[in-house]
Scaffold this active site. Structure first.
Site, short mmCIF file in Angstrom:
data_model
loop_
_atom_site.label_atom_id
_atom_site.label_comp_id
_atom_site.label_asym_id
_atom_site.label_seq_id
_atom_site.Cartn_x
_atom_site.Cartn_y
_atom_site.Cartn_z
N ASP A 11 50.16 36.86 37.31
CA ASP A 11 49.86 38.39 36.96
C ASP A 11 51.15 38.93 37.40
O ASP A 11 51.88 38.74 38.67
CB ASP A 11 48.67 38.99 37.90
CG ASP A 11 48.55 40.45 37.23
OD1 ASP A 11 47.42 40.70 37.28
OD2 ASP A 11 49.56 41.16 37.53
N ASP A 106 50.24 40.95 30.50
CA ASP A 106 50.85 40.70 31.65
C ASP A 106 50.04 39.46 32.72
O ASP A 106 50.72 39.12 33.67
CB ASP A 106 51.22 41.68 32.82
CG ASP A 106 50.27 42.22 33.56
OD1 ASP A 106 49.19 42.20 33.49
OD2 ASP A 106 50.65 42.63 34.92
N GLU A 107 49.09 39.12 32.10
CA GLU A 107 48.37 38.23 33.20
C GLU A 107 47.60 36.90 32.23
O GLU A 107 47.12 37.09 31.08
CB GLU A 107 47.25 38.89 33.92
CG GLU A 107 46.18 39.61 33.23
CD GLU A 107 45.08 40.03 34.46
OE1 GLU A 107 44.63 39.19 35.39
OE2 GLU A 107 44.93 41.12 34.23
P1 TTP Z 1 47.94 45.40 36.25
O1 TTP Z 1 48.21 43.98 36.17
O2 TTP Z 1 46.43 45.79 36.59
O3 TTP Z 1 49.09 46.29 36.95
P2 TTP Z 1 50.40 46.30 37.30
O4 TTP Z 1 51.12 44.90 36.59
O5 TTP Z 1 51.16 47.46 36.58
O6 TTP Z 1 50.50 46.14 38.76
P3 TTP Z 1 49.97 45.01 39.78
O7 TTP Z 1 51.41 44.64 40.53
O8 TTP Z 1 49.29 45.49 40.66
O9 TTP Z 1 49.49 43.81 39.16
O10 TTP Z 1 48.06 45.87 34.60
C1 TTP Z 1 49.12 45.56 33.79
C2 TTP Z 1 49.42 46.52 32.95
O11 TTP Z 1 48.74 47.11 32.08
C3 TTP Z 1 50.18 47.83 33.80
O12 TTP Z 1 51.64 47.39 34.17
C4 TTP Z 1 50.14 48.98 32.77
C5 TTP Z 1 48.97 48.44 31.83
N1 TTP Z 1 47.67 49.12 32.79
C6 TTP Z 1 47.30 50.44 31.95
O13 TTP Z 1 47.85 50.83 31.00
N2 TTP Z 1 46.09 51.08 32.23
C7 TTP Z 1 45.53 50.51 33.32
O14 TTP Z 1 44.37 51.33 33.71
C8 TTP Z 1 45.98 49.43 34.01
C9 TTP Z 1 45.04 48.99 35.38
C10 TTP Z 1 46.90 48.79 33.63
MG MG Z 2 50.13 43.09 36.95
#
Ligand code: TTP
Ligand code: MG
Length: 368
Positions: A11, A106-107
């Site tokens: 992720d 992203d994951e």
């Molecule tokens: P996430 O992997 O949940 O968050 P992140 O990568 O920004 O942070 P972390 O380091 O905690 O993993 O989500 C991936 C992307 O998806 C995030 O960069 C933006 C998008 N996203 C949204 O647009 N709305 C949301 O509510 C969430 C949770 C994510």
């Molecule tokens: Mg993330």
């Protein structure tokens, strides 16, 4: 005995924000907030770790983020760039295994039990993947979780963010579950978490004390799933071809509404959520469907198929609005509204390298 699976969950860290910082290094260390602008009704997509210190979070109204962090640097998302990075990291994954199940841009889960490079340890594979992501994306970091099933791999990837690598081996799993907060369990969202907390269930240890029957009484079929998860059992395979057929959202009102002027903002909000979700998954669809359930529980759906795929909140909302106006809603009270987008084109084919398939010749043993 079945061979133990080796699963990695990768992720990206603060994904959209990290890409923005990569492309404008003067933002490094600053509170970067990607999403809607503070003076609009938009929401935060994500923010840098510096912004998280102020309490800013994903899905929070941008106006609230501004209150918490007025010095924040608010940026519009650039989805095309995030999609490019996403393709890049997926290509890296496919260098190690074809068993890649992306969950969003992203994951992804990777089953590296029999990996193409013949690397005996999933931990080493994860380290290599992280290093390659860093190098090949121009300095972006990912966090990885390594374990013997999806559940533990996913929980693990979240434990040491950013740039983390966490391994949960089988002999530590039980101990690990004991103290794990209930909200971190797979399938437990905000609503279920509250439900559990009301029952006095705060950790995995508490969860394990409930019988299967108790759990099924409270949660129906899902209760059985929680019973297994509480024991670290998760037999779900990594599914490389799992395709989403639709993305949508619906809401049931506390009391029925009969005023169209109240319904329209609801479907606008829902269209925005669906649009955000589509973009997060890198999807766009041609069919917009509106669902209406009336006060007497009679339920209808109305759809329209567009010329071209869309992921735009405005387009989805305008179609959903027209569909709504053509129903009995307004004349008849409504208890539920839902907006869904479906009819996605074939997913972009990701080329997998044609290189040699290295068949591992050694024993994987029971090590991760
Ligand atoms: P996430 O992997 O949940 O968050 P992140 O990568 O920004 O942070 P972390 O380091 O905690 O993993 O989500 C991936 C992307 O998806 C995030 O960069 C933006 C998008 N996203 C949204 O647009 N709305 C949301 O509510 C969430 C949770 C994510
Ligand atoms: Mg993330």
């Amino acid at each position: 005995m079945e061979k133990m699976r080796k699963i990695i969950h990768v992720d990206m860290d603060a994904f959209y924000a990290s890409v923005e910082i990569r492309d404008n290094p003067s933002l490094r260390g600053k509170p970067v907030i990607v999403g809607g602008m503070p003076n609009t009704r938009g929401v935060v997509c994500t923010c840098s770790y510096a912004a998280r210190k102020f309490g800013v979070r994903s899905a929070m109204p941008a106006s609230r983020a501004y209150q918490l962090c007025p010095q924040g640097i608010f940026l519009h998302p650039r989805f095309e760039v995030y999609r490019e990075v996403s393709l890049l990291i997926r290509r890296i994954f496919f260098d190690y295994t074809d068993l890649v199940e992306p969950l969003s841009l992203d994951e992804a889960y990777l089953d590296v039990t029999d990996n193409k490079r013949g690397i005996p340890y999933a931990t080493r594979t994860a380290r290599e993947i992280k290093a390659r992501i860093f190098r090949e994306t121009g300095g972006l970091t990912a966090s990885a979780g390594v374990s013997f099933n999806k559940f533990f791999a996913k929980v693990a990837s979240d434990l040491r963010k950013p740039d983390g690598l966490t391994v949960i081996p089988p002999d530590q799993a039980e101990e690990f579950l004991e103290t794990l907060p209930i909200g971190k369990f797979y399938g437990v969202g905000k609503v279920t978490e509250k439900h559990f907390l009301k029952m006095g269930i705060k950790t995995g240890g508490d969860l394990k004390r409930l019988s299967k029957l108790d759990l099924m009484r409270e949660f129906g079929k899902t209760g059985e799933f929680y019973y297994e998860i509480a024991r670290g059992i998760d037999t779900r395979a990594v599914e490389p071809n799992r395709e989403r057929k639709s993305l949508g959202t619906e809401v049931t009102f506390q009391s029925d509404i009969s005023d169209l002027t109240e319904m329209i903002p609801v479907i606008q909000q829902q269209s925005q959520e669906v649009s955000d979700d589509l973009r997060r998954h890198g999807l766009a669809g041609r069919t917009v469907t509106l669902k209406v359930k009336f006060f007497d529980f009679k339920s209808i759906t109305r759809s329209r198929t567009l010329e071209r795929c869309t992921d735009s909140a405005e387009v989805i909302a305008s179609v959903a609005r027209e569909l709504l106006l053509a129903t009995e809603a307004g004349k008849t009270a409504v208890r539920l509204l839902g907006v869904t987008v479906s009819n996605f084109p074939e997913p972009e084919k990701i080329e997998t390298p044609t290189g040699i398939w290295l068949q591992p010749e050694f024993d994987f043993g029971e090590e991760l």
